[in-house]
Design a protein around this motif. Sequence first.
Motif, PDB file in Angstrom:
ATOM      1  N   ALA A   1       4.871  -1.554 -10.759  1.00  0.00           N
ATOM      2  CA  ALA A   1       6.231  -1.438 -11.293  1.00  0.00           C
ATOM      3  C   ALA A   1       6.276  -0.451 -12.463  1.00  0.00           C
ATOM      4  CB  ALA A   1       6.746  -2.800 -11.722  1.00  0.00           C
ATOM      5  N   ALA A   2       5.284  -0.559 -13.365  1.00  0.00           N
ATOM      6  CA  ALA A   2       5.251   0.330 -14.531  1.00  0.00           C
ATOM      7  C   ALA A   2       4.993   1.772 -14.119  1.00  0.00           C
ATOM      8  CB  ALA A   2       4.167  -0.136 -15.508  1.00  0.00           C
ATOM      9  N   GLY A   3       4.064   1.981 -13.191  1.00  0.00           N
ATOM     10  CA  GLY A   3       3.739   3.333 -12.754  1.00  0.00           C
ATOM     11  C   GLY A   3       4.906   4.006 -12.067  1.00  0.00           C
ATOM     12  N   SER A   4       5.582   3.287 -11.181  1.00  0.00           N
ATOM     13  CA  SER A   4       6.729   3.869 -10.487  1.00  0.00           C
ATOM     14  C   SER A   4       7.867   4.156 -11.464  1.00  0.00           C
ATOM     15  CB  SER A   4       7.217   2.932  -9.387  1.00  0.00           C
ATOM     16  OG  SER A   4       7.606   1.674  -9.928  1.00  0.00           O
TER      17      SER A   4
ATOM     18  N   THR B   1       7.602   9.984  -1.543  1.00  0.00           N
ATOM     19  CA  THR B   1       8.359   9.918  -0.291  1.00  0.00           C
ATOM     20  C   THR B   1       9.642   9.099  -0.416  1.00  0.00           C
ATOM     21  OG1 THR B   1       7.101   7.980   0.447  1.00  0.00           O
ATOM     22  CG2 THR B   1       6.259  10.155   1.080  1.00  0.00           C
ATOM     23  N   GLY B   2       9.790   8.388  -1.531  1.00  0.00           N
ATOM     24  CA  GLY B   2      10.963   7.547  -1.701  1.00  0.00           C
ATOM     25  C   GLY B   2      10.882   6.240  -0.944  1.00  0.00           C
ATOM     26  N   HIS B   3       9.671   5.834  -0.566  1.00  0.00           N
ATOM     27  CA  HIS B   3       9.489   4.591   0.196  1.00  0.00           C
ATOM     28  C   HIS B   3       8.466   3.698  -0.501  1.00  0.00           C
ATOM     29  CE1 HIS B   3      11.912   6.092   3.502  1.00  0.00           C
ATOM     30  NE2 HIS B   3      11.178   7.194   3.544  1.00  0.00           N
ATOM     31  N   LEU B   4       8.703   3.419  -1.766  1.00  0.00           N
ATOM     32  CA  LEU B   4       7.760   2.611  -2.541  1.00  0.00           C
ATOM     33  C   LEU B   4       7.644   1.201  -1.979  1.00  0.00           C
ATOM     34  CD1 LEU B   4       5.919   2.369  -5.025  1.00  0.00           C
ATOM     35  CD2 LEU B   4       7.925   1.653  -6.337  1.00  0.00           C
ATOM     36  N   ALA B   5       8.761   0.595  -1.614  1.00  0.00           N
ATOM     37  CA  ALA B   5       8.729  -0.773  -1.088  1.00  0.00           C
ATOM     38  C   ALA B   5       7.934  -0.828   0.216  1.00  0.00           C
ATOM     39  CB  ALA B   5      10.150  -1.282  -0.866  1.00  0.00           C
ATOM     40  N   ALA B   6       8.129   0.159   1.084  1.00  0.00           N
ATOM     41  CA  ALA B   6       7.401   0.192   2.353  1.00  0.00           C
ATOM     42  C   ALA B   6       5.903   0.381   2.115  1.00  0.00           C
ATOM     43  CB  ALA B   6       7.945   1.306   3.244  1.00  0.00           C
TER      44      ALA B   6
ATOM     45  N   ALA C   1       4.237  -0.550  -0.573  1.00  0.00           N
ATOM     46  CA  ALA C   1       3.731  -1.813  -1.109  1.00  0.00           C
ATOM     47  C   ALA C   1       3.554  -2.845   0.003  1.00  0.00           C
ATOM     48  CB  ALA C   1       4.678  -2.341  -2.179  1.00  0.00           C
ATOM     49  N   LEU C   2       4.489  -2.881   0.940  1.00  0.00           N
ATOM     50  CA  LEU C   2       4.385  -3.818   2.062  1.00  0.00           C
ATOM     51  C   LEU C   2       3.194  -3.487   2.956  1.00  0.00           C
ATOM     52  CD1 LEU C   2       8.128  -4.316   3.112  1.00  0.00           C
ATOM     53  CD2 LEU C   2       6.586  -6.016   2.112  1.00  0.00           C
ATOM     54  N   ALA C   3       2.911  -2.199   3.136  1.00  0.00           N
ATOM     55  CA  ALA C   3       1.747  -1.791   3.934  1.00  0.00           C
ATOM     56  C   ALA C   3       0.457  -2.276   3.277  1.00  0.00           C
ATOM     57  CB  ALA C   3       1.724  -0.277   4.102  1.00  0.00           C
ATOM     58  N   ALA C   4       0.386  -2.175   1.945  1.00  0.00           N
ATOM     59  CA  ALA C   4      -0.793  -2.660   1.216  1.00  0.00           C
ATOM     60  C   ALA C   4      -0.916  -4.178   1.328  1.00  0.00           C
ATOM     61  CB  ALA C   4      -0.710  -2.237  -0.246  1.00  0.00           C
ATOM     62  N   LEU C   5       0.204  -4.878   1.257  1.00  0.00           N
ATOM     63  CA  LEU C   5       0.181  -6.338   1.385  1.00  0.00           C
ATOM     64  C   LEU C   5      -0.187  -6.770   2.802  1.00  0.00           C
ATOM     65  CD1 LEU C   5       3.334  -7.313  -0.730  1.00  0.00           C
ATOM     66  CD2 LEU C   5       0.920  -7.649  -1.336  1.00  0.00           C
ATOM     67  N   LEU C   6       0.266  -5.999   3.787  1.00  0.00           N
ATOM     68  CA  LEU C   6      -0.097  -6.300   5.173  1.00  0.00           C
ATOM     69  C   LEU C   6      -1.610  -6.155   5.365  1.00  0.00           C
ATOM     70  CD1 LEU C   6       0.637  -6.934   8.098  1.00  0.00           C
ATOM     71  CD2 LEU C   6       1.073  -4.484   8.449  1.00  0.00           C
ATOM     72  N   ALA C   7      -2.181  -5.110   4.772  1.00  0.00           N
ATOM     73  CA  ALA C   7      -3.631  -4.928   4.846  1.00  0.00           C
ATOM     74  C   ALA C   7      -4.353  -6.101   4.195  1.00  0.00           C
ATOM     75  CB  ALA C   7      -4.032  -3.617   4.163  1.00  0.00           C
ATOM     76  N   LEU C   8      -3.813  -6.580   3.065  1.00  0.00           N
ATOM     77  CA  LEU C   8      -4.396  -7.741   2.392  1.00  0.00           C
ATOM     78  C   LEU C   8      -4.340  -8.966   3.289  1.00  0.00           C
ATOM     79  CD1 LEU C   8      -5.517  -9.151  -0.139  1.00  0.00           C
ATOM     80  CD2 LEU C   8      -3.150  -9.431  -0.928  1.00  0.00           C
ATOM     81  N   ALA C   9      -3.219  -9.162   3.973  1.00  0.00           N
ATOM     82  CA  ALA C   9      -3.074 -10.316   4.862  1.00  0.00           C
ATOM     83  C   ALA C   9      -4.057 -10.244   6.025  1.00  0.00           C
ATOM     84  CB  ALA C   9      -1.639 -10.391   5.387  1.00  0.00           C
ATOM     85  N   VAL C  10      -4.253  -9.051   6.579  1.00  0.00           N
ATOM     86  CA  VAL C  10      -5.177  -8.878   7.704  1.00  0.00           C
ATOM     87  C   VAL C  10      -6.610  -9.178   7.266  1.00  0.00           C
ATOM     88  CG1 VAL C  10      -6.197  -7.189   9.274  1.00  0.00           C
ATOM     89  CG2 VAL C  10      -3.724  -7.249   8.949  1.00  0.00           C
TER      90      VAL C  10
END
Length: 232
Positions: free
Chosen positions: A48-51, A140-145, A147-156
């Motif tokens: 959040a701070a970096g973005s 790219t303007g897709h910060l939420a996407a 972050a979700l990709a990183a969380l998906l990797a964590l879940a896997v």
Amino acid sequence: MLLAVFLTAAVEWVEAYTIILAVALSIGWGRALQAMGAALAALAALTAAGSFLLTRIQDLRVLQLLIGVFLLLFGLRWLAKAVARGAGLKALHDEAAEFKALRGRADLHDRRAAWLVAFNGTLLEGLEVWFIVVTLGVQTGHLAAAALAALLALAVVAAMGAALHKPLARVPENAIKFLVGAALLSFGTYWTLEALGYRWPLGDATLIALLAFYAMGGLALIRLYAGTRARP
């Protein structure tokens, strides 16, 4: 872009899981997961701070140049490591050996010290995930996407770890680092030169050509160094 984030995060989460597993077997899963959760919360705050800081840069070319240069440096480091390991100049990362070394550490027998090992390990591995999520997401303007990709990797990775209860030693880490390194170099090259005023004739399709260029160059270097190493 999202694939690069997912693969980067997957590699880092696999290494973090090895640390968490070693700590959990010493002080219990509850304390180990608590340390991991605290580290993930810190990473979320850093994201959040970096973005926020990057989006405060008014000149978009300066922002693009800054992100492009960072990606060039990061991608070069990953690709260079992958080439060295692929050519046999550097040993492949061994999660099983890393786990064995962690289990032998004396500080894992102390609950507070072991908690810090789990926290610091997750945080340090996650910082590279944070960097990729913020830079690619903001540009790219897709910060939420991202972050979700990183969380998906964590879940896997978490699901695989829960199923196996042992280090994930069969993940093709070097191949993933090779691919991600080439991809990040492609993004970095594209955005850096574009920020300096160059207009790519093929537009965004140039990224595919750049990826092929860096991937083929990396494979050529692996063959070159492997052949040199094999000579008497």
